[in-house]
Design a protein around this motif. Structure first.
Motif, short mmCIF file in Angstrom:
data_model
loop_
_atom_site.label_atom_id
_atom_site.label_comp_id
_atom_site.label_asym_id
_atom_site.label_seq_id
_atom_site.Cartn_x
_atom_site.Cartn_y
_atom_site.Cartn_z
N ARG A 150 1.81 6.25 -7.25
CA ARG A 150 0.71 7.06 -7.78
C ARG A 150 1.01 8.57 -7.70
NH1 ARG A 150 -4.25 3.52 -5.11
NH2 ARG A 150 -4.70 2.27 -6.96
N HIS A 151 2.12 8.92 -7.04
CA HIS A 151 2.52 10.32 -6.93
C HIS A 151 3.99 10.46 -7.32
CE1 HIS A 151 -0.99 9.83 -4.31
NE2 HIS A 151 -1.27 11.08 -4.59
N PRO A 152 4.32 10.13 -8.58
CA PRO A 152 5.72 10.14 -9.00
C PRO A 152 6.35 11.53 -8.92
CG PRO A 152 4.27 10.01 -10.90
CD PRO A 152 3.41 9.83 -9.68
N ASN A 153 7.61 11.55 -8.47
CA ASN A 153 8.40 12.78 -8.39
C ASN A 153 7.84 13.83 -7.44
OD1 ASN A 153 10.32 11.89 -10.43
ND2 ASN A 153 8.66 12.24 -11.91
N VAL A 154 6.90 13.41 -6.59
CA VAL A 154 6.34 14.31 -5.58
C VAL A 154 6.97 13.97 -4.23
CG1 VAL A 154 4.26 15.05 -4.36
CG2 VAL A 154 4.16 14.55 -6.82
N TYR A 205 9.80 11.27 1.58
CA TYR A 205 10.27 10.38 0.53
C TYR A 205 9.67 10.76 -0.82
CZ TYR A 205 11.83 7.54 4.45
OH TYR A 205 12.44 7.12 5.59
N GLN A 206 10.37 10.31 -1.88
CA GLN A 206 9.95 10.62 -3.24
C GLN A 206 10.19 9.40 -4.13
OE1 GLN A 206 12.54 13.29 -5.48
NE2 GLN A 206 10.75 14.38 -6.26
N PHE A 207 9.17 9.04 -4.91
CA PHE A 207 9.32 7.97 -5.89
C PHE A 207 9.80 8.57 -7.19
CE2 PHE A 207 7.48 5.43 -9.39
CZ PHE A 207 8.17 4.25 -9.17
N ASP A 235 0.83 -1.21 0.00
CA ASP A 235 0.00 0.00 0.00
C ASP A 235 0.86 1.26 0.00
OD1 ASP A 235 -2.30 -1.57 0.11
OD2 ASP A 235 -2.24 -1.65 2.29
N LEU A 236 1.94 1.24 0.77
CA LEU A 236 2.84 2.38 0.83
C LEU A 236 3.53 2.59 -0.51
CD1 LEU A 236 4.34 4.63 2.31
CD2 LEU A 236 5.92 2.89 3.21
N LEU A 237 4.04 1.50 -1.09
CA LEU A 237 4.69 1.60 -2.40
C LEU A 237 3.71 2.13 -3.44
CD1 LEU A 237 6.98 1.07 -4.42
CD2 LEU A 237 6.16 -1.31 -4.58
#
Length: 233
Positions: free
Chosen positions: A171-175, A225-227, A164-166
């Motif tokens: 779902r919010h890339p580069n944010v 954190y940021q994906f 769920d965290l991943l």
């Protein structure tokens, strides 16, 4: 609706009696175990819906029991601990506990934690049934429908809350997402845990990805954190 079955695993009979009383008053079915070995046996035979697991128990301690259960089950586990050191709390989360409460605690608090976990479950089921939602990256893919993460067609192992965290990060890339935002959206408004919970779960995700030299979750120091999907290109 069938009452939820709660396993109380604690060698303190007073704790079992008081918690059992409050749980039954709140329409839960209660089963008990007074040591770690019996807790494993009762878990396997009774298939409880949630486990309240004391850390300090004879024969097998709660941490050992949690590790054994997590080998093939995602049943929610709330650790009960008389210790107040951060090491114990973090270790419990690292081996797969969903939450913890520190003794002495109010039975109302324990029941609130149980209800909070099960209030989140319908939302998770809805998320997992979104038809066709899939994310493809150069090195891995995520299927929401199957709740799977694949690297070269090999399934990675993520516990439910890790997935769920991943997924929320993806779902919010580069944010840049703060720990507060992640706790609110992944664990829920009523989660009573601490910010360290996010760090522990991010570490697990990173460790699983690191086996395949994937480094897609970046730490933004002092914030969260940021994906970064481009990390995989």
């Amino acid at each position: 609706m069938k009452p939820l079955k709660v396993l109380i695993a604690d060698d303190d009979q007073n704790v079992c009696e008081i918690l059992g009383l409050y749980l039954r008053e709140n329409h839960f079915t209660v089963i008990e175990a007074n040591n770690g070995t019996k807790a494993m046996s009762v878990f396997q035979s009774e298939k409880p819906d949630i486990i309240l697991l004391d850390i300090m128990m004879p024969e097998m301690d709660g941490l050992e029991v949690c590790k054994e259960i997590r080998k093939n089950s995602t049943v929610p586990i709330i650790m009960l601990t008389a210790k107040d050191e951060e090491f114990d709390r973090v270790l419990g989360l690292e081996i797969g506990a969903d939450d913890y409460v520190t003794k002495p605690f109010s039975p109302r608090e324990v029941i609130a934690r149980i209800k909070a976990i099960f209030r989140r479950l319908p939302a998770l089921e809805k998320t997992s049934s979104d038809d066709g939602e899939k994310y493809n990256f150069q090195r891995f893919s995520i299927s929401v429908n199957q709740r799977e993460v694949l690297v070269n067609n090999k399934k990675l192992f993520f516990r439910p809350k890790e997935f769920d965290l991943l997924l929320y990060l993806v779902r919010h890339p580069n944010v840049v997402l703060t720990r507060e935002q992640l706790l609110e959206h992944v664990w829920g408004f009523d989660y009573a845990g601490e910010m360290r919970t996010v760090d522990v779960h991010v570490k697990r995700i990173r460790d699983e990805f690191a086996q395949h030299e994937i480094h897609c979750i970046q730490t933004v120091w002092g914030v969260g954190y940021q994906f970064q999907p481009k990390e995989e290109e």
